[in-house]
Write a protein that holds these residues in place. Structure first.
Motif, PDB file in Angstrom:
ATOM      1  N   MET A   1       0.835  -1.176   0.000  1.00 44.06           N
ATOM      2  CA  MET A   1       0.000   0.000   0.000  1.00 44.06           C
ATOM      3  C   MET A   1       0.881   1.241   0.000  1.00 44.06           C
ATOM      4  N   ALA A   2       0.555   2.204  -0.843  1.00 49.54           N
ATOM      5  CA  ALA A   2       1.316   3.447  -0.907  1.00 49.54           C
ATOM      6  C   ALA A   2       1.187   4.217   0.395  1.00 49.54           C
ATOM      7  N   VAL A   3       2.271   4.919   0.751  1.00 51.31           N
ATOM      8  CA  VAL A   3       2.267   5.749   1.947  1.00 51.31           C
ATOM      9  C   VAL A   3       2.700   7.168   1.591  1.00 51.31           C
ATOM     10  N   ILE A   4       2.106   8.126   2.294  1.00 48.97           N
ATOM     11  CA  ILE A   4       2.470   9.530   2.159  1.00 48.97           C
ATOM     12  C   ILE A   4       3.392   9.862   3.314  1.00 48.97           C
ATOM     13  N   VAL A   5       4.490  10.529   3.006  1.00 52.88           N
ATOM     14  CA  VAL A   5       5.516  10.826   4.011  1.00 52.88           C
ATOM     15  C   VAL A   5       5.802  12.324   3.969  1.00 52.88           C
ATOM     16  N   THR A   6       5.758  12.959   5.123  1.00 49.57           N
ATOM     17  CA  THR A   6       6.067  14.384   5.208  1.00 49.57           C
ATOM     18  C   THR A   6       7.168  14.602   6.231  1.00 49.57           C
ATOM     19  N   PHE A   7       8.204  15.298   5.807  1.00 50.85           N
ATOM     20  CA  PHE A   7       9.303  15.684   6.692  1.00 50.85           C
ATOM     21  C   PHE A   7       9.234  17.182   6.909  1.00 50.85           C
ATOM     22  N   ALA A   8       9.331  17.615   8.146  1.00 52.24           N
ATOM     23  CA  ALA A   8       9.407  19.038   8.473  1.00 52.24           C
ATOM     24  C   ALA A   8      10.757  19.288   9.129  1.00 52.24           C
ATOM     25  N   PHE A   9      11.460  20.287   8.631  1.00 56.25           N
ATOM     26  CA  PHE A   9      12.761  20.664   9.169  1.00 56.25           C
ATOM     27  C   PHE A   9      12.671  22.090   9.704  1.00 56.25           C
ATOM     28  N   PRO A  10      12.211  22.241  10.946  1.00 54.11           N
ATOM     29  CA  PRO A  10      12.053  23.585  11.517  1.00 54.11           C
ATOM     30  C   PRO A  10      13.378  24.343  11.516  1.00 54.11           C
ATOM     31  N   GLY A  11      13.315  25.577  11.077  1.00 56.25           N
ATOM     32  CA  GLY A  11      14.489  26.437  11.083  1.00 56.25           C
ATOM     33  C   GLY A  11      15.491  26.153   9.981  1.00 56.25           C
ATOM     34  N   ALA A  12      15.271  25.110   9.208  1.00 56.95           N
ATOM     35  CA  ALA A  12      16.206  24.757   8.132  1.00 56.95           C
ATOM     36  C   ALA A  12      15.773  25.442   6.839  1.00 56.95           C
ATOM     37  N   GLY A  13      16.692  25.469   5.900  1.00 56.59           N
ATOM     38  CA  GLY A  13      16.405  26.059   4.604  1.00 56.59           C
ATOM     39  C   GLY A  13      16.813  25.136   3.483  1.00 56.59           C
ATOM     40  N   GLN A  14      16.809  25.670   2.300  1.00 59.18           N
ATOM     41  CA  GLN A  14      17.142  24.906   1.113  1.00 59.18           C
ATOM     42  C   GLN A  14      18.562  24.352   1.178  1.00 59.18           C
ATOM     43  N   GLU A  15      19.440  25.001   1.926  1.00 58.37           N
ATOM     44  CA  GLU A  15      20.823  24.536   2.025  1.00 58.37           C
ATOM     45  C   GLU A  15      20.887  23.120   2.597  1.00 58.37           C
ATOM     46  N   LEU A  16      20.076  22.845   3.608  1.00 53.34           N
ATOM     47  CA  LEU A  16      20.046  21.495   4.187  1.00 53.34           C
ATOM     48  C   LEU A  16      19.556  20.502   3.148  1.00 53.34           C
ATOM     49  N   TYR A  17      18.463  20.824   2.487  1.00 52.85           N
ATOM     50  CA  TYR A  17      17.911  19.943   1.457  1.00 52.85           C
ATOM     51  C   TYR A  17      18.963  19.643   0.390  1.00 52.85           C
ATOM     52  N   ASP A  18      19.607  20.702  -0.111  1.00 55.24           N
ATOM     53  CA  ASP A  18      20.613  20.516  -1.157  1.00 55.24           C
ATOM     54  C   ASP A  18      21.787  19.662  -0.672  1.00 55.24           C
ATOM     55  N   ALA A  19      22.173  19.831   0.587  1.00 48.95           N
ATOM     56  CA  ALA A  19      23.277  19.034   1.139  1.00 48.95           C
ATOM     57  C   ALA A  19      22.896  17.558   1.234  1.00 48.95           C
ATOM     58  N   VAL A  20      21.666  17.282   1.661  1.00 49.03           N
ATOM     59  CA  VAL A  20      21.206  15.891   1.747  1.00 49.03           C
ATOM     60  C   VAL A  20      21.160  15.271   0.356  1.00 49.03           C
ATOM     61  N   ILE A  21      20.569  15.984  -0.600  1.00 47.37           N
ATOM     62  CA  ILE A  21      20.473  15.461  -1.966  1.00 47.37           C
ATOM     63  C   ILE A  21      21.864  15.210  -2.543  1.00 47.37           C
ATOM     64  N   ALA A  22      22.797  16.118  -2.315  1.00 50.47           N
ATOM     65  CA  ALA A  22      24.157  15.939  -2.831  1.00 50.47           C
ATOM     66  C   ALA A  22      24.791  14.671  -2.271  1.00 50.47           C
ATOM     67  N   ARG A  23      24.563  14.420  -1.001  1.00 52.40           N
ATOM     68  CA  ARG A  23      25.160  13.217  -0.395  1.00 52.40           C
ATOM     69  C   ARG A  23      24.453  11.943  -0.837  1.00 52.40           C
ATOM     70  N   VAL A  24      23.140  11.984  -0.908  1.00 50.53           N
ATOM     71  CA  VAL A  24      22.383  10.791  -1.315  1.00 50.53           C
ATOM     72  C   VAL A  24      22.720  10.401  -2.749  1.00 50.53           C
ATOM     73  N   THR A  25      22.919  11.390  -3.611  1.00 49.66           N
ATOM     74  CA  THR A  25      23.153  11.100  -5.034  1.00 49.66           C
ATOM     75  C   THR A  25      24.624  11.122  -5.419  1.00 49.66           C
ATOM     76  N   GLY A  26      25.508  11.283  -4.457  1.00 50.33           N
ATOM     77  CA  GLY A  26      26.923  11.360  -4.781  1.00 50.33           C
ATOM     78  C   GLY A  26      27.267  12.593  -5.597  1.00 50.33           C
ATOM     79  N   GLY A  27      26.491  13.669  -5.412  1.00 49.65           N
ATOM     80  CA  GLY A  27      26.743  14.911  -6.118  1.00 49.65           C
ATOM     81  C   GLY A  27      26.149  15.003  -7.510  1.00 49.65           C
TER      82      GLY A  27
END
Length: 97
Positions: free
Chosen positions: A1-27
């Motif tokens: 069954m499909a699931v909906i997932v929501t992450f909230a990062f209080p006080g964080a900005g796009q920099e955190l998101y971009d850093a996570v994506i860079a690490r997950v995808t090897g840049g």
């Protein structure tokens, strides 16, 4: 069954998101689901909110999400966000274009 997932990062900005994506995808960046290396992601949206940064995804199953969490969980911890826990609930309906 499909699931909906929501992450909230209080006080964080796009920099955190971009850093996570860079690490997950090897840049390589994230422009298609195959870039993540873990199957099962059906949709992904991320953006700023009044209280930080939010990510909402639909996964084909909770098991697929858990497999992916083994990759991004340690990255979030390394970036100082080990305490972030997603909200997960079953999708009653999921429609794609």
């Amino acid at each position: 069954m499909a699931v909906i997932v929501t992450f909230a990062f209080p006080g964080a900005g796009q920099e955190l998101y971009d850093a996570v994506i860079a690490r997950v995808t090897g840049g390589r960046g994230f422009t298609r689901f195959a870039d993540l290396g873990n199957p099962g992601l059906l949709s992904h949206a991320a953006g700023p909110a009044h209280d930080g940064f939010h990510v909402t995804e639909v996964w084909e199953s909770e098991e697929a999400l858990e497999a992916h969490a083994k990759t991004f969980g340690p990255i979030l911890a390394d970036l100082g966000h080990a305490d972030v826990r997603p909200t997960i609930f079953p999708a009653h309906n999921f429609v794609v274009h």
